[in-house]
Design an enzyme around this catalytic site. Structure first.
Site, PDB file in Angstrom:
ATOM      1  CG  ASN A   1      66.451  34.430  61.883  1.00 31.13           C
ATOM      2  OD1 ASN A   1      67.066  35.228  60.894  1.00 31.13           O
ATOM      3  ND2 ASN A   1      67.644  33.382  61.144  1.00 31.13           N
TER       4      ASN A   1
ATOM      5  CB  SER B   1      31.738  59.198  32.881  1.00 32.83           C
ATOM      6  OG  SER B   1      32.225  59.580  31.337  1.00 32.83           O
TER       7      SER B   1
ATOM      8  CE  LYS C   1      28.392  55.084  32.061  1.00 29.21           C
ATOM      9  NZ  LYS C   1      29.707  54.846  31.317  1.00 29.21           N
TER      10      LYS C   1
ATOM     11  CG  ASN D   1      30.711  55.119  35.726  1.00 31.58           C
ATOM     12  OD1 ASN D   1      29.537  54.708  34.580  1.00 31.58           O
ATOM     13  ND2 ASN D   1      31.645  55.497  35.253  1.00 31.58           N
TER      14      ASN D   1
ATOM     15  CE1 TYR E   1      63.626  35.403  57.414  1.00 34.28           C
ATOM     16  CE2 TYR E   1      66.071  35.004  56.319  1.00 34.28           C
ATOM     17  CZ  TYR E   1      64.734  36.218  56.726  1.00 34.28           C
ATOM     18  OH  TYR E   1      63.872  37.336  56.684  1.00 34.28           O
TER      19      TYR E   1
ATOM     20  CD  GLN F   1      64.336  41.292  52.951  1.00 37.96           C
ATOM     21  OE1 GLN F   1      65.229  41.635  53.112  1.00 37.96           O
ATOM     22  NE2 GLN F   1      64.257  43.110  51.519  1.00 37.96           N
TER      23      GLN F   1
ATOM     24  CB  THR G   1      19.850  28.441  37.918  1.00 38.60           C
ATOM     25  OG1 THR G   1      19.232  28.663  37.125  1.00 38.60           O
ATOM     26  CG2 THR G   1      19.749  28.697  39.489  1.00 38.60           C
ATOM     27  CG  HIS G   2      22.471  28.712  34.585  1.00 38.10           C
ATOM     28  ND1 HIS G   2      23.533  27.320  34.407  1.00 38.10           N
ATOM     29  CD2 HIS G   2      21.568  26.910  35.526  1.00 38.10           C
ATOM     30  CE1 HIS G   2      23.261  26.609  34.630  1.00 38.10           C
ATOM     31  NE2 HIS G   2      22.125  26.006  35.153  1.00 38.10           N
TER      32      HIS G   2
ATOM     33  CE  LYS H   1      59.322  41.474  57.466  1.00 39.02           C
ATOM     34  NZ  LYS H   1      60.263  40.562  56.603  1.00 39.02           N
TER      35      LYS H   1
ATOM     36  CD  GLU I   1      32.779  49.415  37.779  1.00 34.57           C
ATOM     37  OE1 GLU I   1      33.923  50.233  36.827  1.00 34.57           O
ATOM     38  OE2 GLU I   1      31.527  49.535  36.635  1.00 34.57           O
TER      39      GLU I   1
ATOM     40  CB  SER J   1      62.951  44.577  54.343  1.00 38.72           C
ATOM     41  OG  SER J   1      64.107  44.670  55.374  1.00 38.72           O
TER      42      SER J   1
END
Length: 457
Positions: free
Chosen positions: A110, A277, A283, A285, A317, A322, A155-156, A325, A290, A23
């Site tokens: 542990n 772009s 463009k 963006n 345990y 493991q 709305t909608h 994390k 996003e 790990s």
């Protein structure tokens, strides 16, 4: 290289097996917390006489030296030592010799790893709460500048009623306030010490768990050692709260993305939070918005991943833990950076006030105003609703709007309609008149902002 736990074994793992089980590629991020926990533990070992005070001092000095190297990023971790605990123990042995082996007295990996994660998440929660607080301030500041900026309420995703843009922003302030409350309330379930629970059953050594808890700044102790080493509720709660927060940010980003489009033109994000772009030179963006919208799914996945890990685990345990994390680290980073981006994006975005307002003048979002007007004149609301619905249909067929209908035509529909109807149908009037508590009326939005400023102060 001999394993620190290898006395029971006479075989040797192949390198790829070691890599699969290790790990350290991700739990190296707990180095600071692991050293802090070890310093508290060795101080307690010396104070209780479990090891000699001289030995405790030697170990403490070695740990301080490792802490200094960790702060400078000078520690070299190896797959062979598999995790942060064994890596640091090996480094400590290299620093001070065999006395380092006494550090692990009355302790297990542990309870050690559980302690590390409690310490880590307690620290990160405070930072995330501060970032939410800063974003809430940005929302209030922006809302205060746009109390009288009129926009279509939806709305909608259809024009519904005109509203104050300030109120729209304050809706997100409300969401972020609840997010901050959830994170704050969760601190008490993070602020618990598992140190001293050992592997699962406690220890025969005369340890002082309260001493180590106080030394580490924990407010409480796990009172059941099985629970102490196997509990990951505090991480699940963090991931759950983070998922709700990211859902709120994603909703906001979806609106920003729409508002930036050529069809809306409600806002413009600065170049800092936009990209171009590679093929279309025109463009601009909203990529940061996003990305946050997309990263919400990443955080949801971290939550579902750990829920799935936990759902079939017997006490206490298991190596499955493991897997607790990477999702935690990933969510901390994602949430933290997303909040920074959101605060900067909203603070600097340009609001096209006239475009927003114009969008409320060439639509039927004032239809409810006419229905309310008729209801206030004594016409039952359902009857008023039907009258207005038929009128809207007639207007759409003629290509006009309610404010374009001649007064004579209005009075033919209902003699209670007077010349003040045109003022009533104005979008600004529609917003101002909504004085109900929490409504979009300017006075109500100002009240929300003032209350928020008082809370934030």
């Amino acid at each position: 290289m001999a394993k620190l736990w290898g006395g029971r074994f006479d075989g040797k793992n192949e390198a790829w097996i070691d890599a699969f089980g290790a790990s350290i590629p991700f739990d190296y991020q707990l180095a600071k917390q692991d050293i802090i926990g070890s310093l508290a533990h060795v101080k307690m070992l010396g104070a209780t006489g479990i090891i000699m005070q001289k030995e405790a001092s030697q170990i403490s000095t070695g740990l301080q030296q490792l802490a200094e190297k960790a702060a400078k990023e000078e520690l070299d971790f190896t797959i062979e030592n598999e995790d942060i605990h064994l890596n640091l123990e090996k480094m400590l042995h290299d620093e001070i010799g065999s006395v380092a082996g006494k550090l692990h007295t009355a302790r297990s990996r542990n309870d050690q790893v559980a302690t590390d994660m409690h310490l880590y998440l307690k620290e990160q929660l405070q930072l995330i709460i501060e970032k939410i607080q800063e974003f809430r301030k940005v929302l209030v500041e922006k809302a205060e500048k746009h109390v009288e900026t009129i926009m279509p309420g939806y709305t909608h995703l259809q024009h519904a009623q005109p509203i104050s843009f300030g109120q729209h922003l304050m809706a997100y302030y409300g969401m972020l306030t609840r997010d901050q409350e959830r994170f704050t309330e969760s601190i008490k379930r993070v602020d618990i010490s598992p140190l001293g629970c050992a592997a699962l059953a406690g220890t025969t050594f005369p340890i002082d768990r309260q001493m180590t808890a106080d030394e580490l700044g924990f407010a409480a102790l796990y009172t059941n050692s099985l629970d102490g080493v196997s509990d990951r509720d505090f991480i699940l709660e963090f991931l759950s709260n983070s998922s709700i927060l990211m859902m709120h940010l994603s909703r906001f980003c979806e609106e920003l993305i729409l508002w930036c489009s050529h069809e809306f033109k409600f806002v413009e994000l600065t170049d800092t939070f936009s990209t171009g772009s590679s093929i279309m030179p025109q463009k601009k963006n909203p990529d940061m918005a996003e990305l946050i919208r997309g990263k919400s799914g990443r955080v949801f996945g971290d939550l579902m991943g750990l829920l799935t890990v936990m759902k079939g685990l017997p006490l206490a345990y298991n190596k499955d833990l493991q897997e607790d994390k990477e999702g935690m680290f990933d969510t901390v980073h994602t949430v933290s950076t997303s909040l920074d981006i959101m605060a900067g994006m909203i603070a600097t975005m340009k609001v096209n006030e006239q475009v927003m307002h114009d969008a409320t003048e060439k639509d039927f979002s004032n239809a409810t105003e006419l229905a309310d007007y008729l209801a206030a004149k004594g016409i039952p609301f359902r009857q008023a609703h039907e009258i207005v619905g038929k009128l809207v249909l007639s207007c759409t067929q003629k290509g006009i709007f309610l404010q374009d209908v001649p007064l004579t035509e209005y009075q033919a529909i209902s003699p209670v309609i007077e010349s003040d109807i045109y003022e009533t149908l104005a979008s600004k009037t529609a917003v101002i008149r909504r004085h109900s508590l929490g409504g979009t009326g300017f006075d109500q939005v100002i009240a929300q902002i003032n209350a928020a400023k008082q809370v934030l102060a």
